[in-house]
Design an enzyme around this catalytic site. Sequence first.
Site, PDB file in Angstrom:
ATOM      1  N   LYS A 114       0.776  -1.268   0.042  1.00 27.23           N
ATOM      2  CA  LYS A 114      -0.183   0.061   0.010  1.00 27.23           C
ATOM      3  C   LYS A 114       0.743   1.404  -0.053  1.00 27.23           C
ATOM      4  O   LYS A 114       0.286   2.194  -0.463  1.00 27.23           O
ATOM      5  CB  LYS A 114      -0.914  -0.012   1.210  1.00 27.23           C
ATOM      6  CG  LYS A 114      -1.926  -1.224   0.801  1.00 27.23           C
ATOM      7  CD  LYS A 114      -2.886  -1.091   2.229  1.00 27.23           C
ATOM      8  CE  LYS A 114      -4.207  -1.871   2.114  1.00 27.23           C
ATOM      9  NZ  LYS A 114      -3.869  -3.532   1.587  1.00 27.23           N
ATOM     10  N   GLU A 189      -0.846   6.601   8.257  1.00 25.70           N
ATOM     11  CA  GLU A 189      -1.256   7.673   7.503  1.00 25.70           C
ATOM     12  C   GLU A 189      -2.212   8.594   8.417  1.00 25.70           C
ATOM     13  O   GLU A 189      -3.027   7.994   9.475  1.00 25.70           O
ATOM     14  CB  GLU A 189      -2.154   7.324   6.033  1.00 25.70           C
ATOM     15  CG  GLU A 189      -3.438   6.536   6.389  1.00 25.70           C
ATOM     16  CD  GLU A 189      -4.183   5.976   5.229  1.00 25.70           C
ATOM     17  OE1 GLU A 189      -3.456   5.762   4.255  1.00 25.70           O
ATOM     18  OE2 GLU A 189      -5.379   5.824   5.326  1.00 25.70           O
ATOM     19  N   HIS A 224     -13.603  -1.068  11.056  1.00 29.02           N
ATOM     20  CA  HIS A 224     -13.150  -0.847   9.859  1.00 29.02           C
ATOM     21  C   HIS A 224     -13.423  -2.006   8.940  1.00 29.02           C
ATOM     22  O   HIS A 224     -12.979  -2.087   7.825  1.00 29.02           O
ATOM     23  CB  HIS A 224     -11.587  -0.532   9.897  1.00 29.02           C
ATOM     24  CG  HIS A 224     -11.111   0.156  11.053  1.00 29.02           C
ATOM     25  ND1 HIS A 224     -11.328   1.499  10.915  1.00 29.02           N
ATOM     26  CD2 HIS A 224     -10.392  -0.056  12.015  1.00 29.02           C
ATOM     27  CE1 HIS A 224     -10.811   2.020  12.113  1.00 29.02           C
ATOM     28  NE2 HIS A 224     -10.141   1.037  12.778  1.00 29.02           N
ATOM     29  N   ARG A 281      -9.154  -8.081  -6.510  1.00 29.54           N
ATOM     30  CA  ARG A 281      -9.870  -9.130  -6.647  1.00 29.54           C
ATOM     31  C   ARG A 281     -11.207  -8.834  -6.598  1.00 29.54           C
ATOM     32  O   ARG A 281     -11.809  -7.588  -6.794  1.00 29.54           O
ATOM     33  CB  ARG A 281      -9.705  -9.767  -5.287  1.00 29.54           C
ATOM     34  CG  ARG A 281      -9.679  -8.974  -4.182  1.00 29.54           C
ATOM     35  CD  ARG A 281      -9.694  -9.736  -2.832  1.00 29.54           C
ATOM     36  NE  ARG A 281      -9.639  -8.878  -1.486  1.00 29.54           N
ATOM     37  CZ  ARG A 281     -10.649  -8.084  -0.931  1.00 29.54           C
ATOM     38  NH1 ARG A 281     -11.958  -8.282  -1.564  1.00 29.54           N
ATOM     39  NH2 ARG A 281     -10.337  -7.470  -0.058  1.00 29.54           N
TER      40      ARG A 281
END
Length: 643
Positions: A114, A189, A224, A281
């Site tokens: 990522k 982040e 999440h 995916r």
Amino acid sequence: MRLLVANRGEIARRIFRTCEEMGIGTVAVFSEADREAPFVSDADLAVSLGGHSAAESYLRGDAIVEAALRVGADAVHPGYGFLAEDAGFAEAVIGAGLTWVGPPPRAMELMGDKLAAKELMARAGVPVLSGVLPEEASGIGFPAMVKAAAGGGGRGMRVVRSGEELPSAVESARREAEAAFGDPRVFLEPLVVDPRHIEVQIMADVHGNTVALFERECSIQRRHQKIVEEAPSPFVDAGLRRRLSEAAVAAARAVGYVGAGTVEFLVAGDGEFWFLEMNTRLQVEHPVTEEITGLDLVRLQIEAARGEDLSERLEGVSARGHAIEARIYAEDPGAGFLPTAGRMHRFRLAAPGIRVETGVESGDEIGVHYDPMLAKVVAWAPARSEAAARLSRALRRAEIHGPFTNRDLLVRVLEHPEFLAGRTDTGFLDRHSPAELGRPLPTESEERLAAVAAALSAQAGRRESAQVLSTIPSGWRNNPSQLQVVDLVGARGEMRVGYSLSGGVVVEVDSERVPVTALSECGPSRVGLEVDGVLGFYRVNRVGDTHYVDGPAGLSVLVQKDRYPAPGGPEQSGSLQAPMPGRVVEVASAQGDEVEKGQVLVVMEAMKMEHGLRAPHAGRVASVLAAPGEQVESGQVLVVMAE
């Protein structure tokens, strides 16, 4: 053609369904924990991978490739989760001469890291949030989000609000990422407070056709992880849709993408958005896109893997109506969404106009080795409000008897004024707690009627199974002197139900007459009670001493008390017990420690997630009976506390 699905449960069954329609042979692989699972018998052939945990089975890429070759499979579809985004596994499949039903391994590799993906997207002109390694946290400040560098699905994510919280959050996220993806790397982040989570479905072929198939709103989340998804988003207008779609297509083209994929974005209230990640995916929530477009995304995946030109199929695709999906999980929202396990005695979700994707059937054992999702329930309608109403009604009328689920939470989300107004963001379940939205207690009168239905269905069952004189009414006497009684325990406590069906209907609860004027139906599984001229029907499923009663007010669970209980002792006072089977990953307390109420004493891992077990009250740790790495059973005492 013969296709092996390197996955399990509902997604394996979903892929098999399309294969059946296309005339493609199917192969399942399974762990020993899944040997009796429905998806195994759905396939033409099935190969055991051994073991019970994911690491012993569905994460063994070499064993899966060997299974495909052994049964003469031509292709491998990874589903989602497990190895679906593992570039090394994709390369192994292709290297074995098999067709990989997924994107090129290089595209997976680029998007799988990522941090590297953020840099690539920035160069492609896609808006991104900065990401740094944990040791560089000062570069972004707090609050921040710790995220796994590999994988997705909410695994390995932690909110950090200060530097003091960072070390433990990073360590916990690393453990969870390692368990879920085999990769412990994490990064940080900036935390965007209560944004919307909106994603764009893309489809691409080897001929250069790359299209965006509209967006999905996935903002209703816990831990999440998404629990309600819909398409299209009620927030996105034509202009924002165009900008999101252009960014998603740019992201896909930047990595030479082929097949089905999803580009996820965080979207602020003013319409500004940032690239979150790309899932290389099929997504769990793909059915809502299928419902509004009429496309079969699994079919398109297979056709793209064959090298077919998809331009005719994808040209001019439009969206019609609105689709909403709710994920049913075996978990208790009122206990911090802890997973639940056990026998699913009854699992019925059929309803007109409802699509159900599930790997669970009545009688299945819900274990602790894999994700606790039981089913995805999808409703389509011309209007969003109608889709929400259809889905809510279907969930209300579902018969789910066994481990506790989030069904009632989903119903109340779908019926909440904010949801119906389209005011959803990732902070929805922070503003509206599970205590507010979770399973409500039945009212006293509702539970009393459910108890009456349970008692009468039980007597009907006894009459039906009687070996002699089965036509004589229950409790019949030449000279009746008293009511038949049964003691039941429900959400509101104990009740004594008394009844007589000789010469009319007489019903009492705790010696108080219940105004049942007639029985329109009275069988072992269904009872019709007429009360003050209003007829209500109750579906009853008895399992041992437990009566599951689905009535007009919803589900009541009533346990019949033994008339002659065996003597027994109380539970150990002050004990902290394992709420489910699992593995102890950390013991955060020691004998003699003084602890506060709510302090984490033990961390367990079950169903691919970590769960902190907290002190029930302030006091001193009298003894610690668990050790890191130990497998524990549900109800096992882990820590004993003194006041």
